[in-house]
Design an enzyme around this catalytic site. Structure first.
Site, PDB file in Angstrom:
ATOM      1  N   TRP A 158      -3.714  -2.129  -1.608  1.00 45.76           N
ATOM      2  CA  TRP A 158      -3.737  -3.173  -2.633  1.00 45.76           C
ATOM      3  C   TRP A 158      -3.713  -4.509  -1.906  1.00 45.76           C
ATOM      4  O   TRP A 158      -2.774  -4.797  -1.163  1.00 45.76           O
ATOM      5  CB  TRP A 158      -2.513  -3.053  -3.524  1.00 45.76           C
ATOM      6  CG  TRP A 158      -2.475  -4.019  -4.668  1.00 45.76           C
ATOM      7  CD1 TRP A 158      -3.090  -3.879  -5.876  1.00 45.76           C
ATOM      8  CD2 TRP A 158      -1.781  -5.255  -4.726  1.00 45.76           C
ATOM      9  NE1 TRP A 158      -2.809  -4.952  -6.672  1.00 45.76           N
ATOM     10  CE2 TRP A 158      -2.019  -5.820  -5.997  1.00 45.76           C
ATOM     11  CE3 TRP A 158      -0.987  -5.962  -3.815  1.00 45.76           C
ATOM     12  CZ2 TRP A 158      -1.484  -7.038  -6.383  1.00 45.76           C
ATOM     13  CZ3 TRP A 158      -0.461  -7.178  -4.202  1.00 45.76           C
ATOM     14  CH2 TRP A 158      -0.709  -7.702  -5.485  1.00 45.76           C
ATOM     15  N   GLU A 200       0.906  -7.557 -19.556  1.00 44.51           N
ATOM     16  CA  GLU A 200       0.582  -6.768 -18.366  1.00 44.51           C
ATOM     17  C   GLU A 200      -0.527  -5.765 -18.606  1.00 44.51           C
ATOM     18  O   GLU A 200      -1.401  -5.602 -17.764  1.00 44.51           O
ATOM     19  CB  GLU A 200       1.817  -5.952 -17.926  1.00 44.51           C
ATOM     20  CG  GLU A 200       2.844  -6.712 -17.158  1.00 44.51           C
ATOM     21  CD  GLU A 200       3.927  -5.780 -16.646  1.00 44.51           C
ATOM     22  OE1 GLU A 200       4.607  -5.146 -17.475  1.00 44.51           O
ATOM     23  OE2 GLU A 200       4.083  -5.671 -15.422  1.00 44.51           O
ATOM     24  N   LYS A 239       2.750  -1.806  -8.429  1.00 46.15           N
ATOM     25  CA  LYS A 239       4.050  -1.337  -8.892  1.00 46.15           C
ATOM     26  C   LYS A 239       5.193  -1.928  -8.087  1.00 46.15           C
ATOM     27  O   LYS A 239       6.217  -2.311  -8.619  1.00 46.15           O
ATOM     28  CB  LYS A 239       4.079   0.196  -8.801  1.00 46.15           C
ATOM     29  CG  LYS A 239       5.358   0.828  -9.309  1.00 46.15           C
ATOM     30  CD  LYS A 239       5.434   0.762 -10.809  1.00 46.15           C
ATOM     31  CE  LYS A 239       6.714   1.352 -11.354  1.00 46.15           C
ATOM     32  NZ  LYS A 239       6.942   0.929 -12.739  1.00 46.15           N
ATOM     33  N   GLU A 271      10.679  -9.117 -22.838  1.00 44.35           N
ATOM     34  CA  GLU A 271      10.150  -7.873 -22.282  1.00 44.35           C
ATOM     35  C   GLU A 271       8.957  -7.367 -23.104  1.00 44.35           C
ATOM     36  O   GLU A 271       7.963  -6.899 -22.546  1.00 44.35           O
ATOM     37  CB  GLU A 271      11.274  -6.819 -22.222  1.00 44.35           C
ATOM     38  CG  GLU A 271      10.860  -5.446 -21.746  1.00 44.35           C
ATOM     39  CD  GLU A 271      10.311  -5.385 -20.326  1.00 44.35           C
ATOM     40  OE1 GLU A 271      10.302  -6.406 -19.633  1.00 44.35           O
ATOM     41  OE2 GLU A 271       9.851  -4.304 -19.927  1.00 44.35           O
ATOM     42  N   LYS A 309       5.276  -6.803 -21.476  1.00 44.53           N
ATOM     43  CA  LYS A 309       4.579  -5.508 -21.542  1.00 44.53           C
ATOM     44  C   LYS A 309       3.162  -5.703 -22.072  1.00 44.53           C
ATOM     45  O   LYS A 309       2.213  -5.171 -21.524  1.00 44.53           O
ATOM     46  CB  LYS A 309       5.319  -4.517 -22.455  1.00 44.53           C
ATOM     47  CG  LYS A 309       6.577  -3.891 -21.936  1.00 44.53           C
ATOM     48  CD  LYS A 309       6.387  -2.892 -20.824  1.00 44.53           C
ATOM     49  CE  LYS A 309       6.340  -3.521 -19.476  1.00 44.53           C
ATOM     50  NZ  LYS A 309       7.581  -3.874 -18.825  1.00 44.53           N
ATOM     51  N   HIS A 363      11.335 -25.929 -31.795  1.00 43.81           N
ATOM     52  CA  HIS A 363      11.257 -27.002 -30.797  1.00 43.81           C
ATOM     53  C   HIS A 363       9.929 -27.002 -30.042  1.00 43.81           C
ATOM     54  O   HIS A 363       9.843 -27.527 -28.938  1.00 43.81           O
ATOM     55  CB  HIS A 363      12.435 -26.891 -29.821  1.00 43.81           C
ATOM     56  CG  HIS A 363      13.756 -27.008 -30.511  1.00 43.81           C
ATOM     57  ND1 HIS A 363      14.251 -28.215 -30.972  1.00 43.81           N
ATOM     58  CD2 HIS A 363      14.669 -26.070 -30.881  1.00 43.81           C
ATOM     59  CE1 HIS A 363      15.421 -28.019 -31.568  1.00 43.81           C
ATOM     60  NE2 HIS A 363      15.695 -26.719 -31.531  1.00 43.81           N
ATOM     61  N   ASN A 389       1.357  -0.202   5.897  1.00 47.11           N
ATOM     62  CA  ASN A 389       1.773  -0.851   4.659  1.00 47.11           C
ATOM     63  C   ASN A 389       2.651  -2.032   5.042  1.00 47.11           C
ATOM     64  O   ASN A 389       3.608  -1.857   5.792  1.00 47.11           O
ATOM     65  CB  ASN A 389       2.570   0.140   3.795  1.00 47.11           C
ATOM     66  CG  ASN A 389       3.256  -0.533   2.621  1.00 47.11           C
ATOM     67  OD1 ASN A 389       2.763  -1.527   2.096  1.00 47.11           O
ATOM     68  ND2 ASN A 389       4.395  -0.011   2.221  1.00 47.11           N
ATOM     69  N   GLY A 390       2.323  -3.224   4.563  1.00 42.69           N
ATOM     70  CA  GLY A 390       3.145  -4.395   4.879  1.00 42.69           C
ATOM     71  C   GLY A 390       2.278  -5.534   5.368  1.00 42.69           C
ATOM     72  O   GLY A 390       1.097  -5.615   5.038  1.00 42.69           O
ATOM     73  N   ARG A 406       0.883   2.316  -6.012  1.00 45.49           N
ATOM     74  CA  ARG A 406       1.266   1.264  -5.068  1.00 45.49           C
ATOM     75  C   ARG A 406       0.092   0.364  -4.702  1.00 45.49           C
ATOM     76  O   ARG A 406       0.275  -0.685  -4.070  1.00 45.49           O
ATOM     77  CB  ARG A 406       1.834   1.886  -3.794  1.00 45.49           C
ATOM     78  CG  ARG A 406       3.062   2.726  -4.003  1.00 45.49           C
ATOM     79  CD  ARG A 406       3.509   3.328  -2.698  1.00 45.49           C
ATOM     80  NE  ARG A 406       3.912   2.309  -1.753  1.00 45.49           N
ATOM     81  CZ  ARG A 406       5.129   1.805  -1.650  1.00 45.49           C
ATOM     82  NH1 ARG A 406       6.076   2.242  -2.450  1.00 45.49           N
ATOM     83  NH2 ARG A 406       5.420   0.882  -0.767  1.00 45.49           N
ATOM     84  N   CYS A 458       0.821  -1.194   0.000  1.00 46.81           N
ATOM     85  CA  CYS A 458       0.000   0.000   0.000  1.00 46.81           C
ATOM     86  C   CYS A 458       0.857   1.245   0.000  1.00 46.81           C
ATOM     87  O   CYS A 458       2.070   1.187   0.038  1.00 46.81           O
ATOM     88  CB  CYS A 458      -0.861   0.008   1.258  1.00 46.81           C
ATOM     89  SG  CYS A 458      -1.574  -1.593   1.605  1.00 46.81           S
TER      90      CYS A 458
HETATM   91  C1  AGP Z   1       7.247  -4.537 -14.900  1.00 51.36           C
HETATM   92  O1  AGP Z   1       6.491  -4.001 -15.929  1.00 51.36           O
HETATM   93  C2  AGP Z   1       6.467  -5.196 -13.867  1.00 51.36           C
HETATM   94  N1  AGP Z   1       5.450  -4.380 -13.349  1.00 51.36           N
HETATM   95  C3  AGP Z   1       7.222  -6.065 -12.870  1.00 51.36           C
HETATM   96  O2  AGP Z   1       7.578  -7.214 -13.570  1.00 51.36           O
HETATM   97  C4  AGP Z   1       8.449  -5.484 -12.182  1.00 51.36           C
HETATM   98  O3  AGP Z   1       9.486  -5.306 -13.099  1.00 51.36           O
HETATM   99  C5  AGP Z   1       8.879  -6.438 -11.050  1.00 51.36           C
HETATM  100  O4  AGP Z   1       7.851  -6.540 -10.109  1.00 51.36           O
HETATM  101  C6  AGP Z   1      10.165  -6.019 -10.374  1.00 51.36           C
HETATM  102  O5  AGP Z   1      10.044  -4.787  -9.733  1.00 51.36           O
HETATM  103  P1  AGP Z   1      11.319  -4.002  -9.245  1.00 51.36           P
HETATM  104  O6  AGP Z   1      12.132  -3.674 -10.425  1.00 51.36           O
HETATM  105  O7  AGP Z   1      10.768  -2.777  -8.556  1.00 51.36           O
HETATM  106  O8  AGP Z   1      12.056  -4.884  -8.289  1.00 51.36           O
END
Ligand code: AGP
Length: 635
Positions: free
Chosen positions: A100, A515, A630, A508, A512, A531, A126-127, A53, A27
């Protein structure tokens, strides 16, 4: 529906015993004590900047002469704003929270701030409190009635149970009983004009302004009020009034914590006119690379990494590098491995941090452990780093984007990525920043180990300096990408192919797209396609191929022919003047030709844009995709 709770009573609906497991939270919290200025608006604006967050529910608690009023709402901050609209706005002390949850449904009762059963203590957390079941049982046996499913609600009740009139002492006594990770902001009905913060394994920063004191999970939430910030250490507690901030350890020992001036300005933390943060952040990449290179390459082409913390002698003594990271950062690690091996001739491996932490790795003090993390707070990466340090005495190096983050502080050495605040949940500019950091580190290691000739170092650093302009030109592909996106936005799935250093870029690109558009996409090394994944090829599965010039171009071109021979639809990322792959492709996106070693930094750009455009066409929430947060600060 909103609930306006006066903390001098406890009207929250009792949801009964916990049956649905821990409400794990990742959070954002904010708090402010101001001399005269009302805090409601500031808390709400701060929460909006923390929304990345977590955004399934939110709340604020504000102190008025009649008591502390709590307003909570399910959903995003704008719903909380509407709910708060009718309330008095003149309180000068308050805390806020955006949540969250991974378990337990988002609900008003589970939203923060939580209040103790006696109505006196209010907490935003938070935690995760790992021993909350035991604590809750103990409190319940003393007649305390709980109102939520959360682990967090034990905190205000624990503080209230230790309350003998000394607010900081009561918080300290409660902290001594908590196991787990937490950053908290606490208010007390009997102690107006005071907010107490504490942290263990979750970020918390204090903001110092002339007429108010603040605290928040992230500097961006406080930037409109101040740039002077104090990063709390694990085990720190801060007592804030409008005029003062005092710092101590959980055991009460007073400590001095230096403040730092944050260079990010507010405009940089906002959208700057782009439709989404993600798009703005994609476009910031030329600047990110320029910033990262400032001062990093000396007049003799030597690499200067100010905070690297490991002497050349130590760098020479290393016999292996092990990179740990998650998600996009893991992809940056895969590219970095390629450079480390190529430039520094050092054996390198890349691990998912979540796997590394539970397996039996072979390493010792001659291993260099690189933890890559945008946030610097990712729980798995932090745990992997701690394991490498404690169990194996490895030399540790962090690549981080957030000043003062836990990973940044716990590594022996640090390379900051200088990408600025990344608000879009899908990482873009931080990835590019990580690549630059990985490239510089590989050159630095090569210099220490004497594995590259001065001529080659000069050539590579000259090329690196040109990356901002190449990325700027790659961004010019935006129109072509938009057309391609329109033609594939209803595909049943995607395959992304690349080879060499561009294989992680394919991964990557697929991540993207997954996500933010919720479409299935898989990244594969192009040579592996035959393969297995080749069985998937047909007209309905667009195949995005990175086919820029370089040592593996001919191989990739053959892979493209294999796709075409099976009726597949190829979208190719190519360099100007390409004639072989372009002839086979249904669509091409052109990016400038660069040194192949640097091409991942450029080739990722159209893939980021493609994901963005497809998500936009599909009406997805680009900046806050469903189910994602995030900063993944819990396991
Ligand atoms: C990236 O688009 C993602 N949201 C996620 O994979 C992210 O890269 C991952 O959670 C690692 O986060 P960090 O770089 O803050 O450690």
């Amino acid at each position: 529906m909103a609930a306006n709770l006066n903390a001098s009573r406890v009207p929250i609906l009792n949801l009964g015993p916990i049956t649905r497991g821990v409400c794990v939270t990742m959070c954002g919290i904010i708090g402010c004590v101001s001399r005269r200025e009302p805090v409601v608006e500031l808390l709400l604006r701060g929460l909006k900047r923390l929304e990345y967050r977590g955004y399934d529910s939110a709340g604020i608690a504000v102190e008025y002469p009649s008591g502390i009023r709590i307003t909570r709402e399910v959903g995003k901050i704008r719903r909380l704003e509407d709910a708060v609209g009718a309330s008095p706005q003149d309180g000068t002390t308050g805390v806020g929270h955006t949540r969250w949850a991974t378990h337990g449904k988002p609900s008003e009762a589970n939203a923060h701030p939580h209040v103790s059963a006696d109505g006196r203590v209010v907490v935003a957390h938070n935690g995760i409190i790992e021993n909350y079941r035991d604590l809750r049982r103990g409190l319940e046996s003393r007649g305390i009635v709980f109102c939520s499913e959360t682990d967090s609600e034990v905190i205000p009740n624990l503080i209230a149970s230790h309350d003998r009139g000394d607010f900081p002492a009561a918080v300290r006594a409660a902290l001594a009983e908590l196991h787990g990770s937490f950053a908290i902001a606490v208010m007390h009905h009997d102690h107006p004009g005071v907010v107490i913060g504490a942290r263990k394994d979750s970020p918390l920063i204090v903001g110092i302004a002339s007429d108010r004191m603040l605290l928040a999970s992230d500097a961006a939430a406080m930037l409109e009020a101040t740039r002077e910030m104090v990063f709390l250490e694990d085990g720190d507690m801060a007592v804030l009034t409008a005029e003062s901030a005092s710092f101590s350890r959980f055991d009460g020992t007073k400590v001095l914590r230096p403040s730092v001036t944050i260079s990010w300005d507010l405009a940089r933390a906002e959208k700057s006119g782009f439709e989404h943060y993600m798009l703005k952040e994609i476009h910031e990449q030329p600047q990110v690379v320029s910033d990262a290179l400032l001062g990093a390459i000396g007049s003799g082409h030597e690499v200067n990494l100010e905070q690297i913390g490991l002497s050349d002698e130590v760098l020479r003594s290393l016999d292996r590098m092990c990179i740990v990271a998650c998600g996009t950062s893991w992809h940056a690690g895969l590219v970095t491995k390629f450079w480390l091996e190529r430039f520094a001739r050092i054996s390198s491996e890349v691990d998912y941090a979540s796997e590394f932490r539970y397996r039996d790795p072979v390493m010792d003090s001659r291993t260099g452990l690189i933890a890559i993390s945008q946030s610097g707070e990712t729980a798995d990466t932090l745990a992997a780093l701690r394991r490498a340090k404690t169990d194996f005495n490895a030399r540790t190096l962090g690549i981080c984007n957030v000043q003062g983050a836990t990973i940044a502080r716990e590594c022996d050495g640090l390379i900051m990525t200088h990408a600025g605040p990344e608000i879009g949940v899908a990482s873009t500019k931080a990835f590019t920043g990580q690549l630059v950091a990985g490239f510089l580190l590989s050159l630095k290691l090569a210099a220490a180990r004497g594995t590259l000739s001065p001529h080659e170092v000069r050539r590579l650093t000259d090329q690196l300096r040109r990356v901002p302009q190449w990325i700027a030109r790659a961004l010019e592909s935006a129109d072509a990408v938009r057309d391609v996106a329109a033609s594939v936005a209803d595909a049943r799935g995607f395959l992304f192919l690349g080879r060499g250093a561009n294989y992680p870029v394919a991964l990557e690109g697929a991540l993207k797209l997954k996500e933010i558009s919720y479409m299935h996409a898989e990244g594969y090394p192009a040579g592996e396609m035959k393969h297995g994944p080749i069985a998937l090829i047909d007209e309905g599965l667009p195949v995005v191929v990175i086919a820029t010039r370089g040592p593996v171009y001919d191989k990739v071109a053959s892979n493209v022919e294999e796709v075409r021979a099976r009726g597949g639809r190829v979208i190719a990322i190519v360099n100007p003047g390409d004639d072989r792959v372009s002839k086979q492709a249904s669509a091409i996106i052109t990016v400038p030709e660069t040194d192949p070693l640097l091409s991942p930094m450029i080739n990722v750009v159209p893939l980021q844009l493609l994901a963005y455009e497809v998500a936009r066409i599909r009406g997805c929430d680009v900046d806050q995709p469903r189910n994602l947060a995030k900063s993944v600060t819990v396991e």
